[in-house]
Design a protein around this motif. Sequence first.
Motif, short mmCIF file in Angstrom:
data_model
loop_
_atom_site.label_atom_id
_atom_site.label_comp_id
_atom_site.label_asym_id
_atom_site.label_seq_id
_atom_site.Cartn_x
_atom_site.Cartn_y
_atom_site.Cartn_z
N ALA A 20 -55.87 4.60 7.02
CA ALA A 20 -56.78 3.44 6.95
C ALA A 20 -57.81 3.62 5.85
N GLN A 21 -58.22 4.87 5.63
CA GLN A 21 -59.24 5.12 4.58
C GLN A 21 -58.67 4.94 3.17
N HIS A 22 -57.35 4.89 3.07
CA HIS A 22 -56.73 4.70 1.75
C HIS A 22 -56.26 3.26 1.52
N LEU A 23 -56.51 2.40 2.48
CA LEU A 23 -56.16 0.98 2.31
C LEU A 23 -57.29 0.29 1.54
N ASP A 24 -57.00 -0.89 1.02
CA ASP A 24 -58.05 -1.65 0.31
C ASP A 24 -59.20 -1.98 1.25
N THR A 25 -58.91 -2.05 2.53
CA THR A 25 -59.92 -2.45 3.52
C THR A 25 -60.72 -1.27 4.07
N ALA A 26 -60.62 -0.10 3.42
CA ALA A 26 -61.36 1.07 3.90
C ALA A 26 -62.82 0.71 4.13
#
Length: 257
Positions: free
Chosen positions: A178-184
């Motif tokens: 999740a921390q590497h998604l655009d939405t982090a």
Amino acid sequence: MIEAETAPKADVRPARTPRHVGVIMDGNGRWALGRGLPRIEGHRRGVEALRRTVRAAIEFGLDYLTVYSFSSENWSRPIEEVSDLMGLLKRFIREDLSELYKIGVKIKVIGTRDNLKPDILALLEEAETLTRANNRLTLVVAFNYGSRQEIAAAARLIAYKVAAGLIDAAAIDETMLAQHLDTAGIPDPDLIIRTSGEQRLSNFLMWQAAYSEFVFLPIHWPDFDRQAFAAALAEFAARDRRFGGVTLPQQNAKVKI
Ligand code: IPE
Ligand code: IPE
Ligand code: MG
């Protein structure tokens, strides 16, 4: 007895407002075609609906509003329509940015940036930079966005870090992904609204929507207004979110005396 009369009232849960609402703004083309107008007219009216929606989101006290404005797959539309949509995005930022800034909106853009034309890229960056310190509402614009591409990009980035010895493969878990998604850093959407009657995600926030509530509306996006938004929020407030657990009886059962 006084307790008997007041207890059930005390048990009614207060209306719950979602912190984050995602909107799939669909149906512009059909709205226009139904009126004998070109599709672009539907997109133009869609921008007006977006303006209304941002203001309503502030009024309703949301913290985040994510709008799906152009998907990774929308490039497959006729070139004229793609160019109309790009033109509308540019106009929206040029015309609305200073007003959005003034009313406290912070803009964050998610999606792939590699294949965007320099003028669009510059506008998106300008919008993010200007509004960086705002905190009334975060408007997340999903532009050139697709969940599968986003997840693949996150996996690629993590793989590079593992290969470079920066992280241990055994440490990869959902938090790291999740921390590497655009939405982090952005909380998952509590509610996703889709207009036009279609009932699918179309590659929108698939990872983040794991426990989102969905409201599908039969109206087309240009007709979406404050009242339709309020009705969707009311439906959300009546939903029972369990996140895989159980609802304890005292949380939603009527008190029996
Ligand atoms: C949504 O409306 C806007 C974008 C996808 C950019 P559509 O253009 O998909 O309208 P319909 O679904 O064809 O009616
Ligand atoms: C989803 O709508 C994308 C946006 C609203 C920007 P589409 O119209 O592209 O989705 P499909 O093709 O009906 O699934
Ligand atoms: Mg559509």
